[in-house]
Design a protein around this motif. Sequence first.
Motif, PDB file in Angstrom:
ATOM      1  N   GLN A 196      -1.611   7.055   4.556  1.00 55.87           N
ATOM      2  CA  GLN A 196      -0.095   7.370   4.118  1.00 55.87           C
ATOM      3  C   GLN A 196       0.038   8.688   3.287  1.00 55.87           C
ATOM      4  N   HIS A 197      -1.031   9.016   2.643  1.00 57.28           N
ATOM      5  CA  HIS A 197      -0.912  10.575   2.033  1.00 57.28           C
ATOM      6  C   HIS A 197      -0.819  11.757   2.862  1.00 57.28           C
ATOM      7  N   PHE A 220      -0.547  17.768  -9.799  1.00 55.24           N
ATOM      8  CA  PHE A 220       0.101  18.345  -8.512  1.00 55.24           C
ATOM      9  C   PHE A 220       0.752  16.957  -7.639  1.00 55.24           C
ATOM     10  N   ASP A 221       2.049  16.756  -8.269  1.00 56.74           N
ATOM     11  CA  ASP A 221       2.671  15.391  -7.881  1.00 56.74           C
ATOM     12  C   ASP A 221       3.584  15.508  -6.975  1.00 56.74           C
ATOM     13  N   ARG A 223       6.418   9.796  -0.759  1.00 53.93           N
ATOM     14  CA  ARG A 223       7.504   9.691   0.220  1.00 53.93           C
ATOM     15  C   ARG A 223       8.011  11.033   0.670  1.00 53.93           C
ATOM     16  N   ILE A 224       8.589  11.056   1.731  1.00 51.39           N
ATOM     17  CA  ILE A 224       9.324  12.251   2.275  1.00 51.39           C
ATOM     18  C   ILE A 224      10.743  12.077   1.873  1.00 51.39           C
ATOM     19  N   GLU A 248       6.496  13.739  -2.108  1.00 53.57           N
ATOM     20  CA  GLU A 248       6.404  13.770  -3.592  1.00 53.57           C
ATOM     21  C   GLU A 248       5.763  12.146  -3.678  1.00 53.57           C
ATOM     22  N   LYS A 249       4.992  12.212  -4.876  1.00 53.79           N
ATOM     23  CA  LYS A 249       4.268  10.692  -5.224  1.00 53.79           C
ATOM     24  C   LYS A 249       5.654   9.992  -5.991  1.00 53.79           C
TER      25      LYS A 249
END
Length: 361
Positions: free
Chosen positions: A320-321, A221-222, A201-202, A212-213
């Motif tokens: 999406q990533h 690296f989350d 998400r942003i 971030e995840k």
Amino acid sequence: MTLTRPATTGHTATADHIYATGLRNQWHPVVPSHFVTPGGMRKVTALGEDWLLFRRADGTLHMLADRCPHRGARLSLGKHLGDRVACWYHGVEVEGDGTVSSVPGLPGCNLEGKKLVTSLPVREVSGAILAYFGDEQHPEPCELTLPEPLTDPGTEAILCYAEWNVPWRFGMENLLDPMHGQFLHHESHTMFDGDTTAKFRIRETDRGYFFEKTDQRGVNFDWVELCRTGVDWVDLSIPYPPSAGPGGPFGIVGMICPVDAHRSGVFFWRYRNVTGWQRDTWRFLYRTLIEKRHWEVLEQDRVMLEAMPHDADQAENLYQHDLGVVRLRRLYRAAAEQQAAALAAPQQAAETAAVTAPAGG
């Protein structure tokens, strides 16, 4: 002072050019401070333009356009005279603020006393030289808020610098792409753990945004935060094993210098929140053991990015990533278009006035 930067004026002040060579009206890192010793000079290229850095014996630093105002010769080929430089071609002397102080071949000529060479504001922070790159409408430096890890006395930051043959945007996009750590850096000592699938998400902030995840934190690296505080930088955190000593998670502050359309200078400060004996332990472990491992990770990034074609971002199939990268591109493209439009407006107004003005009697 009249700015005479060819890379930001005239026909080259297009959105495409600015997008390729770096945004104006903000600060950028240039080179590490130790590249310019007291009494020394160094030619550098930044934002597609040639510059001269020179340092006085007392440590004061100056940054001038690498162009003599007399015949356009390279000042970087000249002589360091303490508080000024002298062009090798005809001896014209230029002070640190761009003022011509002497024309030995014709003393008293009308060049003397005039600011004819662009001089940029510079600051040094945590081992790096930062310079403000304005345009004709914004010659005065904008406000600069430095990254907290570089100014906090309770944080120890160690600068790592490299030069890559990649567009500056690719370097920034790499930092806004946390998922590559799970694959490209899977064999590293810090990014071997965690899921190979994730959702992101942003999260907007008052200085940029987090990418971030949503389903993993503190494993790999989350997350990464883009910060725009007069200079663009990213902050990220990667877990450290107990063998890395005291200090908790390991953080990175990253900045990218656009050298030109195809080259970049990358600045990475590796930091931990440590004081006292823990600071000494961290520095010792980093220099003797950890630094080599981090260079191996950086080398993986360099090899991957340098192998990509310069138009790699023109034929993609994103998912999406890549939301963080898409957000970054839109932000930078919009800024480049705004800067180009602002520079073009006075010229367009002048051309319109010339066309509509009544003929002389």
